[in-house]
Design an enzyme around this catalytic site. Sequence first.
Site, short mmCIF file in Angstrom:
data_model
loop_
_atom_site.label_atom_id
_atom_site.label_comp_id
_atom_site.label_asym_id
_atom_site.label_seq_id
_atom_site.Cartn_x
_atom_site.Cartn_y
_atom_site.Cartn_z
N ALA A 25 0.83 -1.21 0.00
CA ALA A 25 0.00 0.00 0.00
C ALA A 25 0.86 1.25 0.00
CB ALA A 25 -0.93 -0.02 1.21
N SER A 77 0.99 -21.49 2.55
CA SER A 77 0.01 -20.77 1.74
C SER A 77 -1.30 -21.53 1.56
CB SER A 77 0.59 -20.47 0.38
OG SER A 77 -0.44 -20.05 -0.48
N ARG A 97 -11.33 -19.16 5.20
CA ARG A 97 -10.37 -19.43 6.27
C ARG A 97 -11.00 -19.60 7.65
NH1 ARG A 97 -5.86 -15.15 4.14
NH2 ARG A 97 -5.26 -16.50 2.44
N ARG A 124 -11.37 -11.93 5.65
CA ARG A 124 -10.79 -11.62 4.35
C ARG A 124 -10.59 -12.89 3.55
NH1 ARG A 124 -5.84 -11.95 2.22
NH2 ARG A 124 -4.70 -12.22 4.15
C1 LIG Z 1 2.82 -15.05 5.61
C2 LIG Z 1 1.77 -14.22 4.94
C3 LIG Z 1 1.29 -14.58 3.69
C4 LIG Z 1 0.32 -13.81 3.07
N1 LIG Z 1 -0.13 -14.19 1.83
C5 LIG Z 1 -1.04 -13.43 1.20
C6 LIG Z 1 -1.50 -13.78 -0.11
O1 LIG Z 1 -1.08 -14.77 -0.69
N2 LIG Z 1 -2.39 -12.98 -0.71
C7 LIG Z 1 -2.86 -11.87 -0.10
O2 LIG Z 1 -3.66 -11.17 -0.73
N3 LIG Z 1 -2.44 -11.50 1.12
C8 LIG Z 1 -1.55 -12.26 1.79
N4 LIG Z 1 -1.13 -11.88 3.04
C9 LIG Z 1 -1.58 -10.63 3.62
C10 LIG Z 1 -0.80 -9.47 3.01
O3 LIG Z 1 0.53 -9.85 2.78
C11 LIG Z 1 -0.77 -8.23 3.88
O4 LIG Z 1 -2.03 -7.96 4.38
C12 LIG Z 1 -0.34 -7.03 3.08
O5 LIG Z 1 0.86 -7.30 2.40
C13 LIG Z 1 -0.19 -5.80 3.94
O6 LIG Z 1 0.39 -4.77 3.17
P1 LIG Z 1 0.50 -3.30 3.74
O7 LIG Z 1 1.15 -2.51 2.66
O8 LIG Z 1 -0.81 -2.85 4.21
O9 LIG Z 1 1.43 -3.40 5.01
P2 LIG Z 1 2.89 -4.03 5.27
O10 LIG Z 1 3.41 -4.77 4.11
O11 LIG Z 1 2.80 -4.72 6.57
O12 LIG Z 1 3.82 -2.77 5.40
C14 LIG Z 1 3.85 -1.96 6.53
C15 LIG Z 1 4.91 -0.92 6.33
O13 LIG Z 1 4.78 0.05 7.34
C16 LIG Z 1 6.03 0.32 7.91
N5 LIG Z 1 5.77 0.77 9.27
C17 LIG Z 1 5.00 0.20 10.22
N6 LIG Z 1 4.95 0.97 11.32
C18 LIG Z 1 5.70 2.05 11.06
C19 LIG Z 1 6.02 3.21 11.80
N7 LIG Z 1 5.54 3.44 13.02
N8 LIG Z 1 6.85 4.12 11.21
C20 LIG Z 1 7.34 3.92 9.96
N9 LIG Z 1 7.03 2.86 9.22
C21 LIG Z 1 6.22 1.93 9.76
C22 LIG Z 1 6.80 -0.95 7.78
O14 LIG Z 1 8.18 -0.67 7.83
C23 LIG Z 1 6.34 -1.41 6.40
O15 LIG Z 1 7.10 -0.75 5.42
C24 LIG Z 1 -0.17 -12.66 3.69
C25 LIG Z 1 0.30 -12.31 4.95
C26 LIG Z 1 1.23 -13.10 5.59
C27 LIG Z 1 1.62 -12.79 6.98
#
Ligand SMILES: Cc1cc2nc3c(=O)[nH]c(=O)nc-3n(C[C@H](O)[C@H](O)[C@H](O)COP(=O)(O)OP(=O)(O)OC[C@H]3O[C@@H](n4cnc5c(N)ncnc54)[C@H](O)[C@@H]3O)c2cc1C
Lengths: 645, 251
Positions: A44, A284, A337, A442
């Site tokens: 995101a 997965s 799930r 989800r």
């Molecule tokens: C093992 C695993 C497998 C998954 N497989 C799938 C899948 O196959 N398909 C699917 O759709 N979803 C899957 N998911 C879910 C999905 O990966 C996550 O929900 C999604 O990637 C979250 O993305 P995000 O950008 O919201 O946050 P994140 O990728 O968690 O990024 C958070 C970011 O915020 C930063 N951050 C956090 N707090 C702070 C702070 N206070 N100050 C500065 N920076 C900060 C971190 O450094 C990081 O850069 C999976 C999740 C897991 C755990």
Amino acid sequence: MNLDSKIPQGPMAEKWSNYKANQKLVNPANKRKLDIIVVGTGLAGASAAASFGEMGFNVKNFTIQDSPRRAHSIAAQGGINAAKNYPNDGDSVHRLFYDTVKGGDYRAREANVHRLAEVSNDIIDQCVAQGVPFAREYGGLLDNRSFGGAQVSRTFYAKGQTGQQLLIGAYQALMRQVNAGTVDLYTRTEIVDIVMVDGKARGVIARDLVTGEFQRHFGHAVVLATGGYGNAFFLSTNAMGSNGSAAIKAYEKGAAFANPCFAQIHPTCIPVHGEFQSKLTLMSESLRNDGRIWVPKKKEDAEAIRAGKLKPTQIAEENRDYYLERRYPAFGNLVPRDVASRAAKERCDAGFGVGTTGLAVYLDFKSAIERLGEDAIRARYGNLFQMYEKIVDDNPYETPMMIYPAIHYTMGGIWVDYELQTTVPGLFAAGEANFSDHGANRLGASALMQGLADGYFVLPYTIQNYLADDISTPRMTGDEKEFVDAESEAKAKFEKLLAIKGNRSVDSIHKELGLVMWDFVGMARNKEGLEKAIERIAEIKKEFWSNVRIPGSGEGMNVELEKASRLADFITTGDLMARDALHREESCGGHFREEFQTEEGEAMRQDDQFAYAACWEYQGADKAPVMHKEDLTFEVVKVAQRNYK
Amino acid sequence: MENNISLTLKVWRQNGPKDKGRFETYKLDKVSTDSSFLEMMDILNEQLVNEGKEPVAFDHDCREGICGMCSLYINGRPHGPDDDVTTCQLHMRKFKDGETITIEPWRSAGFPVIKDLIVNRNAFDTIIAAGGYTSVSTGGVPDANAIPIPKVDADEAMDAASCIGCGACVATCKNGSAMLFVSAKVSHLALLPQGKVEAARRAKNMVAKMDELGFGNCTNTGACEVECPKGVSISNIARLNREFLKAKLAD
Ligand SMILES: Cc1cc2nc3c(=O)[nH]c(=O)nc-3n(C[C@H](O)[C@H](O)[C@H](O)COP(=O)(O)OP(=O)(O)OC[C@H]3O[C@@H](n4cnc5c(N)ncnc54)[C@H](O)[C@@H]3O)c2cc1C
Ligand code: SF4
Ligand code: FES
């Protein structure tokens, strides 16, 4: 509290087009004058920061890791959904929308979900243009697989490393903007507070994790893309650094926190094996395409297996209970799930669990290997099988995998309106950090879709509608009183932590919190347990603030200090989750209240009372939060009891 | 089967980039062979905190071999004695009771130490920023299936793209060269029609940036390929050289 969802006028399928046709825009010359802070570089955050940069805004992008590419999104394995309908199996934007609302057990806002389904196809196009090496068929076209909760194959994937490849695509787009000078990147830098000026979010206080120094940053708008809060449970599938602190900071600044109790327990994780365990590894969901889940039919067999006297391969076919296929013939191993997780718990609680602890079930590839050959299975899941073998020291080509549910994803999060704006003006939330699209559960492969939808295709529009009124707001220097005060407050909090000098490590307290969460706020919840949890969490809070020990000082790198400040916020999160779960007297999606189930053990929603998003408003450090409702109305989707039979 | 082992750890401690650094020796008892290497480090740190000492700082995040954050040099090998794994995937069953384990940070001119076992790998980001992308902005791109891509090319691109940016290749190279890392990115993109357009220019810019940042030259020792936890092939370096040559010829 103003919970106006700002859903645009018009029929569902036209709302997003109508919005875009009528929204305010910022012209190129003015974009240069506007600063946007993006916190997080996951799918995101990176996609939003890159897109804002390309559009001509000045972007500051923050991550706690050493590189944007390390964000937790990198770990997603299985895939990403889109309504392309390439396999011609009856998929459409409408069906993806419908499946997502239904999969979320009718607790998501229809208009947001419809938009998500609409932009899903653009995501795949974008990623291919970036060079994301999705799996292809021999004809050279893209391959699809199916995931839980859907009867079509709409999931695009890159081996078992889809999140990695999507994130690298977004990361590269981001680095291109860093090179172009539109994005300033701050790695190993943690946002520790949000700065409010005249009721609007106007910046952040950051802490440099290498030097320990505090920084003040101004932005005309602030976007939080900081991921989920599953690590409140200590053990989860999330990365070690995943944390909910930024969301809690937003909450403390007046942003509503919605549906905190909606957390997803993933059915296929490697079971817990010892006290030293630091995290749980997901296998997965895509494995459920070809793997069959079972436990022994006879209790004696289960007992013999637990005692190490019998091997799973010795159990004859007729003595295996493929309980998902038995209970849910239509969806079988591909039920959503929450359903799969509860079914595993039910079998294990009834004494049919395997593994040394009895808290495991089998995921078996025998039939698939017989049908397709070992090579085909290796091509599909090779890296997952290797990962399993390295951890467990068992060869899943020969003996079934053992799996058990674990905390994986949080559907709840910061409340946002249709524009992804929180209740704090100028503060936006994207990706897993917001509550927006997944309701109470989800579906697999939808988080990646949502993260990239928010960052590439939603925020680049909606943030302009906000910023258009800000083109003559001059940049602040960071020396304004609001910034100075926020910095000293943040500093004081860190000094307070260092001054406790108690007897317990951060992790030991975090583990204690995790156990309370798993026992009482986990897969099955009830009134008594939740009340107990709230009490226990209050005790843990007290213990933390009086007895945590953080060696070292606030200068230079101090990992224990980082962990402590995040744990303080996990305690707040845990309390919110328990309160929300206690108030929601129904079972829906990932939230299962034992008091509300059918005779067959299926979840029972209470639509007449709980068809709303519960939005919690902060009242002060030691006061109970107040709940407000955003009522959910369903114009298109017919609300029904979910049925995967 | 699970066992408990006792260990002597020789750990590099360095209190910041300017500190000289030194080895400290620690004893650990009753470490389960089922625990991972980093869980063993957690146990050590818990022990240190309980003794009122500063825990050892090390990088890690996903703990499942995909984020590329973990980075330890264990008994003289990046990511330790097991093959095809990252440090976080290494398990204690690879060690013997009574063994002494030496744990150091990546050591390379390109990766200065920040604290203890943590190094600064920002140089990798800077190299990617120099050209490791396709120059397309969000929106206005063709349909994903508009250009068919032979499966073999897509698969080969995927293999190159599996690089996790950990830096083991640099750490193990006697020249401190980042060629395997750079070639993985150049190959990943050059193999796909979307990336081919800028392939030669990309190769030239990334190599120039790598040289500028103080990474050494590649003399084809092949050590990088052996230590790469993701099996990134050295044949990518040949492809990089071809693209680089094309760029030079075009100049
Ligand atoms: C093992 C695993 C497998 C998954 N497989 C799938 C899948 O196959 N398909 C699917 O759709 N979803 C899957 N998911 C879910 C999905 O990966 C996550 O929900 C999604 O990637 C979250 O993305 P995000 O950008 O919201 O946050 P994140 O990728 O968690 O990024 C958070 C970011 O915020 C930063 N951050 C956090 N707090 C702070 C702070 N206070 N100050 C500065 N920076 C900060 C971190 O450094 C990081 O850069 C999976 C999740 C897991 C755990
Ligand atoms: S090429 Fe291999 S060793 Fe080098 S950074 Fe990439 S994954 Fe690590
Ligand atoms: S911690 Fe992520 S690869 Fe090791």
